[in-house]
Design a protein around this motif. Structure first.
Motif, PDB file in Angstrom:
ATOM      1  N   LEU A 161     -41.463   8.160   7.093  1.00  0.00           N
ATOM      2  CA  LEU A 161     -40.783   7.791   8.245  1.00  0.00           C
ATOM      3  C   LEU A 161     -41.184   6.536   8.731  1.00  0.00           C
ATOM      4  N   ARG A 206     -38.603   3.552   9.522  1.00  0.00           N
ATOM      5  CA  ARG A 206     -38.387   2.692  10.830  1.00  0.00           C
ATOM      6  C   ARG A 206     -38.711   1.251  10.267  1.00  0.00           C
ATOM      7  N   GLN A 207     -39.554   0.966   9.661  1.00  0.00           N
ATOM      8  CA  GLN A 207     -39.917  -0.671   9.434  1.00  0.00           C
ATOM      9  C   GLN A 207     -38.437  -1.239   8.617  1.00  0.00           C
ATOM     10  N   PRO A 222     -36.544   1.399  15.022  1.00  0.00           N
ATOM     11  CA  PRO A 222     -37.221   2.825  15.441  1.00  0.00           C
ATOM     12  C   PRO A 222     -36.213   3.745  15.929  1.00  0.00           C
ATOM     13  N   THR A 223     -35.020   3.575  15.763  1.00  0.00           N
ATOM     14  CA  THR A 223     -34.055   4.730  16.086  1.00  0.00           C
ATOM     15  C   THR A 223     -33.849   5.772  14.873  1.00  0.00           C
ATOM     16  N   VAL A 224     -34.616   5.642  13.974  1.00  0.00           N
ATOM     17  CA  VAL A 224     -34.518   6.658  12.854  1.00  0.00           C
ATOM     18  C   VAL A 224     -34.822   8.010  13.380  1.00  0.00           C
ATOM     19  N   THR A 229     -36.465  11.579  13.671  1.00  0.00           N
ATOM     20  CA  THR A 229     -37.623  12.243  12.676  1.00  0.00           C
ATOM     21  C   THR A 229     -37.120  13.596  12.307  1.00  0.00           C
TER      22      THR A 229
END
Length: 142
Positions: free
Chosen positions: A46, A50-51, A55-57, A59
């Motif tokens: 994760l 995100r990297q 940050p909208t990936v 979860t």
């Protein structure tokens, strides 16, 4: 080399009940893979997503039986490769691994390796000593 029935666990409803970090989920050549190690691997995946994608990936992508099965199968494959490399003397020596672990600043107490800190860190991350050594060996080999 014995590989535990990992796929059986991942597709069953009972999989979610195996949340205890230190419980063995699979075994490869006598080395246990724990639920905590799967959780850590998923957190790492994760973080990489995100990297790469921001940050909208979501979860929820990682909170499925299929994702857990894929992560477990990846850990099994790593362990098989690691054990084969060891048999062929391609891996990191025990001495080098010990020096590396003992040199980690977070595991030091007044400049000396602290076995208590090491055990506490493993417990916090839901890892076994063998799982930690495998992960360190993999990192050193890269």
């Amino acid at each position: 080399m014995l590989i535990g029935p990992a796929s059986v666990f991942c597709g069953m409803q009972g999989y979610d009940r195996m949340r205890q970090d230190t419980q063995g989920v699979a075994s490869v050549g006598g080395q246990t893979i724990t639920q905590g190690e799967i959780d850590n691997a998923q957190r790492d995946q994760l973080a990489r997503m995100r990297q790469s994608y921001g940050p909208t990936v979501d979860t929820a992508l990682f909170d499925t039986p299929e994702s857990r099965a894929q992560t477990l199968n990846g850990l099994i494959a790593q362990q098989v490769l690691f054990q084969q490399a060891q048999k062929q003397s391609l891996g990191t020596s025990d001495r080098k691994l010990k020096e590396t672990i003992m040199g980690i600043p977070a595991l030091q107490d007044s400049g000396t390796f602290s076995a208590d800190r090491y055990q506490a860190l493993l417990a916090q991350r839901g890892m076994t000593p063998s799982g930690s050594r495998t992960r360190q060996r993999t990192a050193l080999a890269q």
